[in-house]
Design a protein around this motif. Structure first.
Motif, PDB file in Angstrom:
ATOM      1  N   THR A  46       1.741  10.073  -4.106  1.00 32.59           N
ATOM      2  CA  THR A  46       2.597   9.962  -2.925  1.00 32.59           C
ATOM      3  C   THR A  46       1.794   9.491  -1.727  1.00 32.59           C
ATOM      4  OG1 THR A  46       3.873  11.786  -3.813  1.00 32.59           O
ATOM      5  CG2 THR A  46       4.234  11.227  -1.496  1.00 32.59           C
ATOM      6  N   ALA A  47       0.582  10.048  -1.612  1.00 33.25           N
ATOM      7  CA  ALA A  47      -0.271   9.629  -0.496  1.00 33.25           C
ATOM      8  C   ALA A  47      -0.636   8.160  -0.620  1.00 33.25           C
ATOM      9  CB  ALA A  47      -1.534  10.488  -0.470  1.00 33.25           C
ATOM     10  N   LYS A  48      -0.905   7.719  -1.884  1.00 39.37           N
ATOM     11  CA  LYS A  48      -1.243   6.306  -2.095  1.00 39.37           C
ATOM     12  C   LYS A  48      -0.064   5.409  -1.740  1.00 39.37           C
ATOM     13  CE  LYS A  48      -4.713   6.835  -5.709  1.00 39.37           C
ATOM     14  NZ  LYS A  48      -4.954   6.758  -7.157  1.00 39.37           N
ATOM     15  N   ILE A  49       1.132   5.848  -2.200  1.00 41.12           N
ATOM     16  CA  ILE A  49       2.329   5.054  -1.913  1.00 41.12           C
ATOM     17  C   ILE A  49       2.554   4.973  -0.417  1.00 41.12           C
ATOM     18  CG2 ILE A  49       4.843   5.079  -2.112  1.00 41.12           C
ATOM     19  CD1 ILE A  49       4.394   6.256  -4.965  1.00 41.12           C
ATOM     20  N   ARG A  50       2.376   6.123   0.238  1.00 38.44           N
ATOM     21  CA  ARG A  50       2.553   6.109   1.695  1.00 38.44           C
ATOM     22  C   ARG A  50       1.540   5.171   2.345  1.00 38.44           C
ATOM     23  NH1 ARG A  50       3.298  12.545   2.876  1.00 38.44           N
ATOM     24  NH2 ARG A  50       5.443  12.720   2.146  1.00 38.44           N
ATOM     25  N   PHE A  51       0.299   5.249   1.825  1.00 39.00           N
ATOM     26  CA  PHE A  51      -0.748   4.396   2.393  1.00 39.00           C
ATOM     27  C   PHE A  51      -0.412   2.926   2.188  1.00 39.00           C
ATOM     28  CE2 PHE A  51      -4.630   1.950   1.704  1.00 39.00           C
ATOM     29  CZ  PHE A  51      -5.243   2.124   2.933  1.00 39.00           C
ATOM     30  N   MET A  52       0.046   2.601   0.930  1.00 38.71           N
ATOM     31  CA  MET A  52       0.372   1.212   0.638  1.00 38.71           C
ATOM     32  C   MET A  52       1.528   0.730   1.495  1.00 38.71           C
ATOM     33  SD  MET A  52      -1.757   0.129  -1.563  1.00 38.71           S
ATOM     34  CE  MET A  52      -1.022  -1.319  -2.270  1.00 38.71           C
ATOM     35  N   ARG A  53       2.521   1.630   1.647  1.00 33.71           N
ATOM     36  CA  ARG A  53       3.653   1.244   2.487  1.00 33.71           C
ATOM     37  C   ARG A  53       3.210   0.988   3.911  1.00 33.71           C
ATOM     38  NH1 ARG A  53       8.226   5.574   0.457  1.00 33.71           N
ATOM     39  NH2 ARG A  53       8.816   4.490  -1.447  1.00 33.71           N
ATOM     40  N   ARG A  54       2.364   1.901   4.407  1.00 35.60           N
ATOM     41  CA  ARG A  54       1.900   1.720   5.783  1.00 35.60           C
ATOM     42  C   ARG A  54       1.057   0.468   5.906  1.00 35.60           C
ATOM     43  NH1 ARG A  54       0.278   8.012   7.099  1.00 35.60           N
ATOM     44  NH2 ARG A  54       2.403   8.779   7.220  1.00 35.60           N
ATOM     45  N   ALA A  55       0.194   0.260   4.870  1.00 36.99           N
ATOM     46  CA  ALA A  55      -0.656  -0.937   4.912  1.00 36.99           C
ATOM     47  C   ALA A  55       0.202  -2.192   4.866  1.00 36.99           C
ATOM     48  CB  ALA A  55      -1.639  -0.914   3.743  1.00 36.99           C
ATOM     49  N   GLY A  56       1.227  -2.159   3.999  1.00 34.84           N
ATOM     50  CA  GLY A  56       2.127  -3.306   3.910  1.00 34.84           C
ATOM     51  C   GLY A  56       2.870  -3.547   5.207  1.00 34.84           C
ATOM     52  N   LEU A  57       3.297  -2.443   5.809  1.00 34.52           N
ATOM     53  CA  LEU A  57       4.012  -2.560   7.085  1.00 34.52           C
ATOM     54  C   LEU A  57       3.101  -3.128   8.158  1.00 34.52           C
ATOM     55  CD1 LEU A  57       6.750  -1.892   8.372  1.00 34.52           C
ATOM     56  CD2 LEU A  57       5.800   0.298   9.056  1.00 34.52           C
ATOM     57  N   ILE A  58       1.863  -2.622   8.176  1.00 35.09           N
ATOM     58  CA  ILE A  58       0.915  -3.111   9.173  1.00 35.09           C
ATOM     59  C   ILE A  58       0.614  -4.578   8.939  1.00 35.09           C
ATOM     60  CG2 ILE A  58      -1.486  -2.913   9.936  1.00 35.09           C
ATOM     61  CD1 ILE A  58      -1.200   0.133   9.425  1.00 35.09           C
ATOM     62  N   ALA A  59       0.435  -4.933   7.635  1.00 35.84           N
ATOM     63  CA  ALA A  59       0.142  -6.341   7.319  1.00 35.84           C
ATOM     64  C   ALA A  59       1.307  -7.232   7.718  1.00 35.84           C
ATOM     65  CB  ALA A  59      -0.142  -6.479   5.827  1.00 35.84           C
ATOM     66  N   SER A  60       2.541  -6.752   7.441  1.00 40.12           N
ATOM     67  CA  SER A  60       3.712  -7.537   7.822  1.00 40.12           C
ATOM     68  C   SER A  60       3.775  -7.717   9.333  1.00 40.12           C
ATOM     69  CB  SER A  60       4.976  -6.835   7.330  1.00 40.12           C
ATOM     70  OG  SER A  60       4.927  -6.679   5.950  1.00 40.12           O
ATOM     71  N   CYS A  61       3.519  -6.611  10.041  1.00 42.09           N
ATOM     72  CA  CYS A  61       3.555  -6.688  11.500  1.00 42.09           C
ATOM     73  C   CYS A  61       2.476  -7.638  12.006  1.00 42.09           C
ATOM     74  CB  CYS A  61       3.362  -5.295  12.105  1.00 42.09           C
ATOM     75  SG  CYS A  61       4.770  -4.231  11.832  1.00 42.09           S
ATOM     76  N   ALA A  62       1.287  -7.545  11.372  1.00 40.39           N
ATOM     77  CA  ALA A  62       0.184  -8.407  11.799  1.00 40.39           C
ATOM     78  C   ALA A  62       0.522  -9.865  11.538  1.00 40.39           C
ATOM     79  CB  ALA A  62      -1.091  -8.015  11.066  1.00 40.39           C
ATOM     80  N   ALA A  63       1.121 -10.115  10.344  1.00 37.71           N
ATOM     81  CA  ALA A  63       1.489 -11.494  10.019  1.00 37.71           C
ATOM     82  C   ALA A  63       2.542 -12.008  10.983  1.00 37.71           C
ATOM     83  CB  ALA A  63       2.003 -11.561   8.594  1.00 37.71           C
ATOM     84  N   LEU A  64       3.517 -11.148  11.277  1.00 38.26           N
ATOM     85  CA  LEU A  64       4.576 -11.538  12.212  1.00 38.26           C
ATOM     86  C   LEU A  64       4.000 -11.810  13.588  1.00 38.26           C
ATOM     87  CD1 LEU A  64       7.639 -11.869  12.180  1.00 38.26           C
ATOM     88  CD2 LEU A  64       7.832  -9.540  12.996  1.00 38.26           C
TER      89      LEU A  64
END
Lengths: 280, 152
Positions: A46-64
């Motif tokens: 769960t922690a990994k999934i949360r981390f991946m989700r957050r990382a993905g969200l951050i990456a998406s925000c950074a890309a945007l």
């Protein structure tokens, strides 16, 4: 109560009962341990999934964010050279026009007023005799020099539609100019040279009543032209295209029935504007 | 922290006696002992001392027995006396009299006479008042005295 205590002293679990209890307790202990391990793994996942989700969200925000920041910058940078060209092109052409008039006066002929503010027709009306005599060199030979024939039509790839659509077709190009182009009387059936107006406005080259879309591409070395795909119009120079021979068919330039996919206008000695056919 | 094996080895007989004293049935008592150790495994309580540990286990096994008997009903103590017969007739008579007492009296007699807990400690184990423990002990003694005198 001594008998009571002695009696209970004798009460003990036998080996079989002891082993049964011990087995049951160990089994339960293993189950609890496994459950704890599963819970730990689950929480870790769960922690990994949360981390991946957050990382993905951050990456998406950074890309945007990068798109938001970089795209306007890139667009601005791509516009800057075009904007830089405008005054330079204007300046060059004005000076060319002036020098052309000066040359005419020096040659002893009647001075021709080639004011850019006046249309060619006005110039003609003002002084019909001022039309310069045709050059001794045949126009056809000049055209031959100016136009690089398409000798490798089958090998040459015309620009893709997507490339064309990506071109800044409507890029504001405020340079308007009028230029006298000599035209062979033999080809038009008229006597003597006539003037044809060529102008560039709003990214379109208006040349002999036809429009050509401006493709933002500037080359500074004539030798860099691809063989077989270019036509060169020299503005203010000596070599001229014959507009009567220039046409558009199926998204390509036709000049003397030879196909070209780009048309270059020489603005100065080392600057050219590139146009692609506006299929209309 | 003791291992499960250490805990079983250290306390299984004590818990078995307490359960047997309450239920009077060997199989039920064995089940209660096993369930007590499972409760300990599940909760893994931290004990201040061995006395605290012992008291916690006794409290759990007695509560389990109470719940079990209230659900299933008292199955009698005939099995206990058949499996663990007394050494002599006097002792057999005494055990029969004790086991014929109500379960709540059997618990305080076992804890007071066999395990050696004070009335205060018994009150803590049984989660009741010390005065209640004292009165229960007094009543149990009087009941045993009456039955023994009747037998004599």
């Amino acid at each position: 109560m001594s008998g009571y205590n002695e009696y209970f002293d004798k009460i003990k679990l036998n080996e079989e009962q002891h082993q049964a209890i011990l087995d049951a307790v160990k089994k339960e202990e293993a189950l609890l341990s496994q459950a704890a391990e599963n819970t730990k793994q689950k929480s870790s996942d769960t922690a990994k999934i949360r981390f991946m989700r957050r990382a993905g969200l951050i990456a998406s925000c950074a890309a945007l964010l990068a798109l938001v920041i970089i795209f306007p910058l890139g667009k601005r940078q791509s516009m800057t050279p075009a904007n830089d060209k405008i005054p330079e092109a204007d300046t060059v052409m004005s000076s060319d026009i002036r020098s052309e008039g000066a040359d005419a006066s020096l040659s002893g002929e009647k001075e021709v007023r080639t004011d850019a503010a006046l249309s060619p027709q006005e110039n003609i009306a003002a002084d019909p005799g001022s039309i310069p005599a045709p050059a001794e060199e045949p126009v056809a030979s000049i055209i031959t020099d100016a136009v690089i024939p398409n000798t490798a039509k089958s090998d040459h790839a015309f620009p893709e539609e997507s490339d064309r659509s990506a071109a800044p077709a409507n890029e504001p190009y405020e340079c308007e100019f009028a230029h006298s182009i000599e035209k062979s009387g033999e080809e038009t059936g008229e006597e003597g040279p006539v003037l044809v107006e060529a102008s560039v406005s709003d990214g379109l080259l208006i040349f002999n009543g036809k429009s050509y879309r401006y493709l933002e591409e500037t080359i500074t070395d004539e030798s860099a032209f691809d063989a077989g795909c270019l036509a060169v119009i020299t503005v203010g120079g000596d070599a001229l295209l014959d507009p009567a021979l220039l046409d558009i068919r199926s998204g390509m330039f036709l000049y003397g029935k030879e196909p070209y996919d780009r048309l270059y206008i020489r603005l100065s000695e080392d600057r050219f504007l590139c146009f692609v056919p506006e299929d209309n | 922290m003791k291992t499960a094996e250490e805990m079983v080895s250290a306390y299984e007989n004590m818990l078995y006696r307490a359960a047997l004293s309450h239920t009077g049935n060997c199989e039920d008592a064995q089940d209660m002992v096993q369930e007590t150790f499972i409760r300990w495994l599940t909760k893994r309580p931290v004990f201040e001392s061995d006395e605290h540990e012992k008291a916690w286990l006794l409290r759990v096994v007695i509560n389990l027995c109470r719940n079990y008997v209230s659900k299933k009903g008292n199955r009698g103590n005939a099995e206990l006396l058949d499996i663990y017969p007394a050494a002599d007739p006097e002792e057999q008579s005494l055990i029969e009299d004790v086991m014929s007492l109500p379960a709540k009296y059997r618990d305080v007699i076992y804890l007071f006479y066999y395990e050696g807990f004070s009335t205060k400690e018994i009150a803590e184990i049984l989660n009741t008042r010390e005065s209640t423990v004292r009165s229960q002990l007094l009543r149990a003694r009087n009941m045993l005295k009456g039955r023994l005198e009747a037998e004599l």
